[in-house]
Motif scaffolding. Structure first.
Motif, PDB file in Angstrom:
ATOM      1  N   GLU A  13       0.495 -11.360  -5.842  1.00  0.00           N
ATOM      2  CA  GLU A  13       1.923 -11.668  -5.887  1.00  0.00           C
ATOM      3  C   GLU A  13       2.655 -10.969  -4.743  1.00  0.00           C
ATOM      4  O   GLU A  13       3.553 -11.548  -4.119  1.00  0.00           O
ATOM      5  N   MET A  14       2.284  -9.738  -4.474  1.00  0.00           N
ATOM      6  CA  MET A  14       2.882  -8.995  -3.363  1.00  0.00           C
ATOM      7  C   MET A  14       2.647  -9.725  -2.042  1.00  0.00           C
ATOM      8  O   MET A  14       3.568  -9.849  -1.214  1.00  0.00           O
ATOM      9  N   SER A  15       1.444 -10.215  -1.833  1.00  0.00           N
ATOM     10  CA  SER A  15       1.123 -10.903  -0.587  1.00  0.00           C
ATOM     11  C   SER A  15       1.874 -12.228  -0.470  1.00  0.00           C
ATOM     12  O   SER A  15       2.283 -12.630   0.621  1.00  0.00           O
ATOM     13  N   LYS A  16       2.087 -12.914  -1.595  1.00  0.00           N
ATOM     14  CA  LYS A  16       2.886 -14.150  -1.576  1.00  0.00           C
ATOM     15  C   LYS A  16       4.314 -13.862  -1.123  1.00  0.00           C
ATOM     16  O   LYS A  16       4.886 -14.601  -0.317  1.00  0.00           O
ATOM     17  N   ILE A  17       4.871 -12.790  -1.672  1.00  0.00           N
ATOM     18  CA  ILE A  17       6.236 -12.397  -1.302  1.00  0.00           C
ATOM     19  C   ILE A  17       6.317 -12.111   0.192  1.00  0.00           C
ATOM     20  O   ILE A  17       7.242 -12.561   0.883  1.00  0.00           O
ATOM     21  N   ILE A  18       5.338 -11.387   0.701  1.00  0.00           N
ATOM     22  CA  ILE A  18       5.325 -11.038   2.120  1.00  0.00           C
ATOM     23  C   ILE A  18       5.161 -12.286   2.975  1.00  0.00           C
ATOM     24  O   ILE A  18       5.913 -12.511   3.931  1.00  0.00           O
ATOM     25  N   TYR A  19       4.194 -13.111   2.625  1.00  0.00           N
ATOM     26  CA  TYR A  19       3.912 -14.314   3.403  1.00  0.00           C
ATOM     27  C   TYR A  19       5.134 -15.225   3.488  1.00  0.00           C
ATOM     28  O   TYR A  19       5.505 -15.706   4.561  1.00  0.00           O
ATOM     29  N   GLN A  20       5.769 -15.443   2.348  1.00  0.00           N
ATOM     30  CA  GLN A  20       6.880 -16.394   2.310  1.00  0.00           C
ATOM     31  C   GLN A  20       8.163 -15.829   2.913  1.00  0.00           C
ATOM     32  O   GLN A  20       9.086 -16.578   3.213  1.00  0.00           O
ATOM     33  N   ASN A  21       8.214 -14.517   3.111  1.00  0.00           N
ATOM     34  CA  ASN A  21       9.382 -13.917   3.758  1.00  0.00           C
ATOM     35  C   ASN A  21       9.181 -13.684   5.244  1.00  0.00           C
ATOM     36  O   ASN A  21      10.144 -13.400   5.957  1.00  0.00           O
ATOM     37  N   LEU A  22       7.960 -13.822   5.715  1.00  0.00           N
ATOM     38  CA  LEU A  22       7.707 -13.595   7.133  1.00  0.00           C
ATOM     39  C   LEU A  22       8.406 -14.627   8.006  1.00  0.00           C
ATOM     40  O   LEU A  22       8.767 -14.330   9.150  1.00  0.00           O
ATOM     41  N   SER A  23       8.632 -15.831   7.494  1.00  0.00           N
ATOM     42  CA  SER A  23       9.321 -16.860   8.284  1.00  0.00           C
ATOM     43  C   SER A  23      10.751 -16.421   8.599  1.00  0.00           C
ATOM     44  O   SER A  23      11.293 -16.738   9.667  1.00  0.00           O
ATOM     45  N   ARG A  24      11.373 -15.684   7.665  1.00  0.00           N
ATOM     46  CA  ARG A  24      12.731 -15.164   7.911  1.00  0.00           C
ATOM     47  C   ARG A  24      12.697 -14.103   8.999  1.00  0.00           C
ATOM     48  O   ARG A  24      13.616 -14.022   9.828  1.00  0.00           O
ATOM     49  N   VAL A  25      11.623 -13.319   9.011  1.00  0.00           N
ATOM     50  CA  VAL A  25      11.536 -12.217   9.965  1.00  0.00           C
ATOM     51  C   VAL A  25      11.203 -12.708  11.373  1.00  0.00           C
ATOM     52  O   VAL A  25      11.849 -12.326  12.349  1.00  0.00           O
ATOM     53  N   ASN A  26      10.181 -13.575  11.476  1.00  0.00           N
ATOM     54  CA  ASN A  26       9.776 -13.999  12.819  1.00  0.00           C
ATOM     55  C   ASN A  26      10.411 -15.316  13.252  1.00  0.00           C
ATOM     56  O   ASN A  26      10.119 -15.840  14.315  1.00  0.00           O
ATOM     57  N   LYS A  27      11.317 -15.843  12.373  1.00  0.00           N
ATOM     58  CA  LYS A  27      12.119 -17.030  12.694  1.00  0.00           C
ATOM     59  C   LYS A  27      11.255 -18.246  13.006  1.00  0.00           C
ATOM     60  O   LYS A  27      11.606 -19.082  13.823  1.00  0.00           O
ATOM     61  N   GLN A  28      10.121 -18.315  12.336  1.00  0.00           N
ATOM     62  CA  GLN A  28       9.258 -19.479  12.428  1.00  0.00           C
ATOM     63  C   GLN A  28       9.024 -20.010  11.019  1.00  0.00           C
ATOM     64  O   GLN A  28       8.946 -19.246  10.058  1.00  0.00           O
ATOM     65  N   GLN A  29       8.924 -21.320  10.910  1.00  0.00           N
ATOM     66  CA  GLN A  29       8.711 -21.910   9.600  1.00  0.00           C
ATOM     67  C   GLN A  29       7.253 -21.756   9.191  1.00  0.00           C
ATOM     68  O   GLN A  29       6.352 -22.225   9.877  1.00  0.00           O
ATOM     69  N   ILE A  30       7.033 -21.066   8.078  1.00  0.00           N
ATOM     70  CA  ILE A  30       5.690 -20.904   7.532  1.00  0.00           C
ATOM     71  C   ILE A  30       5.517 -21.846   6.357  1.00  0.00           C
ATOM     72  O   ILE A  30       6.399 -21.933   5.502  1.00  0.00           O
TER      73      ILE A  30
END
Length: 235
Positions: free
Chosen positions: A213-230
């Motif tokens: 669950e922690m990794s899902k949260i990180i993965y799905q929030n990385l698009s906000r950080v690196n400004k790329q659609q994941i």
């Protein structure tokens, strides 16, 4: 893209199973790598988590484990050991004052130093807030090791959830002050469901479901950080 996961046992993948602390293969960096691979993204995730590390120890291995790896991003998850106590000493001297292993001002300064150093090498730091814990199970675990004298001290000085919260709030203040990218693991895990299903029997480490669950949260929030659609993950 290359990501270094930098932290303590919650990054390494420690859990408490059948009365023993164990390193499990189902840790958050492993899940994170699988999510990128599932969506056919060329991303390398490197696990640089070390059991029992605190923010000061992270600084001592920053060059070897982060800077020389030359990642694009470093996920920094640290604090649980900083705000913990030397329970053997607490049990022996429950009437005395005891300080967290790394005082909060030093903890904040250590995180600030890590952020500034990695930025010098064009590595983007991403701070992860502290995952929640289960104080009841944690104190049952501590009492089983050091005796119930710790309970007397806790009743006078505040439990680990009290200190854990203080350190997390100071971390959030630093994030705001420096305007550094972050992912709020703590809040999102609390929103994900029953925390008892995510936290292992020692009350402080996650189990495999929690790390996923922690990794899902990180993965799905990385698009906000690196400004790329994941691509979103399927439930």
């Amino acid at each position: 893209m290359k990501i270094v996961c930098f932290g303590d046992s919650l990054t390494r993948g420690v859990s408490y199973l059948k009365g023993r602390v164990r390193i499990i293969k189902d840790n958050y960096p492993t899940f994170l790598q699988s999510f990128f691979s599932l969506n056919q993204e060329e991303t390398i995730v490197v696990n640089k988590g070390v059991f029992n590390d605190n923010s000061g120890l992270l600084i001592s291995r920053l060059e070897k484990d982060v800077i020389l790896e030359k990642p694009n991003y470093v996920l920094i998850n640290i604090g649980g050991n900083d705000c913990n106590f030397k329970w053997e000493e607490v049990a022996k001297f429950p009437e005395e004052m005891h300080e967290p292993i790394v005082p909060v001002a030093e903890y904040v300064n250590n995180i600030k130093n890590i952020i500034n150093q990695v930025k010098e090498y064009n590595i983007t730091p991403i701070i992860l807030t502290l995952p929640p814990l289960d104080p009841v199970r944690y104190y049952e675990f501590i009492a089983s090791k050091y005796g119930h004298a710790v309970s007397h001290w806790i009743s006078r000085c505040g439990g680990i959830e009290h200190w854990h919260g203080i350190y997390n709030r100071q971390l959030n203040k630093l994030i705001e002050q420096l305007n550094v990218p972050f992912i709020d693991v703590r809040t999102n895990l609390k929103k994900s469901g029953d925390l008892t299903q995510f936290i292992s029997d020692d009350g402080i480490h996650l189990n495999a479901a929690g790390y996923k669950e922690m990794s899902k949260i990180i993965y799905q929030n990385l698009s906000r950080v690196n400004k790329q659609q994941i691509p979103l993950l399927e439930d």
